[in-house]
Design an enzyme around this catalytic site. Structure first.
Site, PDB file in Angstrom:
ATOM      1  N   ARG A  19       6.493  -2.051   2.915  1.00 27.96           N
ATOM      2  CA  ARG A  19       7.282  -0.825   3.132  1.00 27.96           C
ATOM      3  C   ARG A  19       8.083  -0.901   4.430  1.00 27.96           C
ATOM      4  O   ARG A  19       9.237  -0.477   4.482  1.00 27.96           O
ATOM      5  CB  ARG A  19       6.392   0.413   3.148  1.00 27.96           C
ATOM      6  CG  ARG A  19       5.844   0.765   1.784  1.00 27.96           C
ATOM      7  CD  ARG A  19       4.894   1.932   1.853  1.00 27.96           C
ATOM      8  NE  ARG A  19       3.789   1.581   2.733  1.00 27.96           N
ATOM      9  CZ  ARG A  19       3.044   2.448   3.406  1.00 27.96           C
ATOM     10  NH1 ARG A  19       3.282   3.742   3.312  1.00 27.96           N
ATOM     11  NH2 ARG A  19       2.053   2.045   4.171  1.00 27.96           N
ATOM     12  N   ASN A  37       4.233   3.616  -1.444  1.00 27.10           N
ATOM     13  CA  ASN A  37       3.241   2.949  -2.282  1.00 27.10           C
ATOM     14  C   ASN A  37       2.879   3.860  -3.448  1.00 27.10           C
ATOM     15  O   ASN A  37       2.818   5.082  -3.290  1.00 27.10           O
ATOM     16  CB  ASN A  37       1.969   2.646  -1.490  1.00 27.10           C
ATOM     17  CG  ASN A  37       2.133   1.496  -0.529  1.00 27.10           C
ATOM     18  OD1 ASN A  37       3.044   0.693  -0.644  1.00 27.10           O
ATOM     19  ND2 ASN A  37       1.244   1.417   0.449  1.00 27.10           N
TER      20      ASN A  37
END
Length: 90
Positions: A19, A37
């Site tokens: 990320r 996520n």
């Protein structure tokens, strides 16, 4: 031309800094959107910006950070909103 895309990334993409890698890549390309996520182990991304910037961004996402492994990248194009909200990790 401004475009918006939605991505679902499958592979070893959680717990490897994916990320943060995506956030940096998006900011370098001047894109707007978010990354998060998912409970099933995938990563979801929405990104909006110029077509050429999105192409470069997508190439980087396919590579991922060193400890990641991208097995599949599902891409869906949708209408640009014109948002200038920045890019965020959710």
């Amino acid at each position: 031309m401004r475009l918006a895309r939605h991505y679902l990334v499958t592979g070893r993409v959680q717990g490897v800094g994916f990320r943060y890698f995506v956030e940096r890549a998006a900011l370098v390309e001047g894109l707007h959107g978010w990354v998060r996520n998912l409970a099933d182990g995938r990563v979801e991304i929405t990104a909006e910006g110029e077509a050429t910037a999105l192409e470069r961004f997508e190439w980087q996402v396919r590579q991922g950070p060193p400890r990641a492994r991208v097995d599949a990248l599902e891409t869906t194009e949708h209408g640009a909103t014109g948002s200038e909200a920045g890019f965020f990790i959710r």
